[in-house]
Scaffold this motif. Structure first.
Motif, short mmCIF file in Angstrom:
data_model
loop_
_atom_site.label_atom_id
_atom_site.label_comp_id
_atom_site.label_asym_id
_atom_site.label_seq_id
_atom_site.Cartn_x
_atom_site.Cartn_y
_atom_site.Cartn_z
N SER A 233 0.85 -1.19 0.00
CA SER A 233 0.00 0.00 0.00
C SER A 233 0.89 1.24 0.00
CB SER A 233 -0.94 0.01 1.22
OG SER A 233 -0.20 0.20 2.42
N ARG B 148 -5.56 1.32 4.38
CA ARG B 148 -4.21 0.78 4.54
C ARG B 148 -4.11 -0.10 5.77
NH1 ARG B 148 0.43 4.88 3.97
NH2 ARG B 148 1.50 2.95 3.36
N CYS C 58 -6.06 -1.02 -1.92
CA CYS C 58 -4.80 -0.28 -1.83
C CYS C 58 -3.82 -0.76 -2.90
CB CYS C 58 -4.18 -0.45 -0.44
SG CYS C 58 -5.10 0.28 0.92
N SER C 59 -3.73 -2.07 -3.05
CA SER C 59 -2.86 -2.63 -4.10
C SER C 59 -3.39 -2.28 -5.48
CB SER C 59 -2.77 -4.15 -3.95
OG SER C 59 -1.93 -4.52 -2.88
N SER D 192 -3.60 5.73 -0.86
CA SER D 192 -4.85 5.24 -0.31
C SER D 192 -5.10 5.84 1.07
CB SER D 192 -4.81 3.71 -0.18
OG SER D 192 -4.64 3.10 -1.44
#
Length: 257
Positions: free
Chosen positions: A109, A118, A209-210, A113
């Motif tokens: 992350s 996170r 997040c990814s 974000s």
């Protein structure tokens, strides 16, 4: 001297032994040296203070790599990293583009974000308990609860407990690493190929997040529908299959003879 190596980088308060037998499995299947390092404050470096920024932590990792593996100092470096390790790998690729040949980022992350994605708010209390617990058995069981979707494996917990007793991570170093990770924001895109692997059932970090990081990087993304945050623990076979496919594209490793 190997022309290329895979370097595995772990995440928050984890050391290289937490990869368990994954490095040997990967080396056998990828037919390339697979190396590991400890982040300052963890493992063999548990007595050192963890740096307060990802950049400082990455610089120390670079120095360790040269000291521990001088025979590979000129190798093409394929960084494969999880969680906070992904931040270190991304920073490394930007800082040393001639050295880093590819990146694989797992469940990582960045400040792209919001903080509540996170680190999922539902896990704040469990994370705090794990950081403050003085009982290795309790702490490692809590970490399993945070990072794995598999039934608890007592034999793995015992390995983790032994690691924690031999190389304890202080609460101060855990807090310093958490602070460094929370502040990380990528400032430039790496020049090398990037693969982002995402556990959609991650209970610690929101998988979006990814996804957001991958979109910003323009990176290839592969989704796992059931694994938890610790992807190599929950499904090493799937992870190895993804690595073999990606590394075949970036010319990492050679066919076994």
């Amino acid at each position: 001297m190997a022309a290329e190596v895979v370097l595995l980088v772990r995440g928050l308060v984890r050391e290289k032994r937490h990869w368990l037998n994954f490095p040997s499995q990967a080396a056998q299947q990828l037919n390339v040296p697979v190396l590991t390092l400890d982040v300052p404050g963890c493992g063999a470096l548990c007595q050192q203070p963890s740096p307060l920024s990802i950049g400082q932590m990455r610089q120390q990792l670079q120095q360790q790599f040269v000291l521990q593996f001088p025979q590979h100092r000129h190798a093409r470096l394929h960084l494969c990293a999880i969680s906070m390790g992904g931040m270190l790998a991304l920073d490394w690729a930007v800082a040393a583009p001639a050295q880093v040949a590819s990146l694989v980022l797992m469940n990582s992350s960045s400040a792209l974000s919001p903080f509540w994605q996170r680190l999922r708010p539902a896990q704040y209390f469990t994370l705090l308990r794990s950081m403050l617990s003085r009982q290795p058995e309790q702490r490692e069981a809590l970490i399993w609860q945070l990072t794995s979707n598999q039934p608890l494996q007592p034999e793995v917990i015992q390995q983790w407990v032994q690691i924690a007793r031999e190389n304890p991570v202080s609460a101060a170093n855990a807090a310093r690493q958490l602070w460094a990770a929370a502040r990380f924001r990528p400032i430039a895109k790496p020049q090398c190929p990037v693969l982002v692997l995402v556990s959609q059932a991650d209970r610690l970090v929101d998988w979006r997040c990814s996804e957001r990081l991958a979109n910003w990087l323009g990176a290839e993304v592969q989704l796992h529908s059931a694994a938890g945050h610790d992807l190599p623990l929950d499904d090493a076979a799937w992870l190895l299959a993804q690595l073999k496919l990606f590394y075949s594209k970036v010319k990492c490793g050679l066919p076994a003879i």
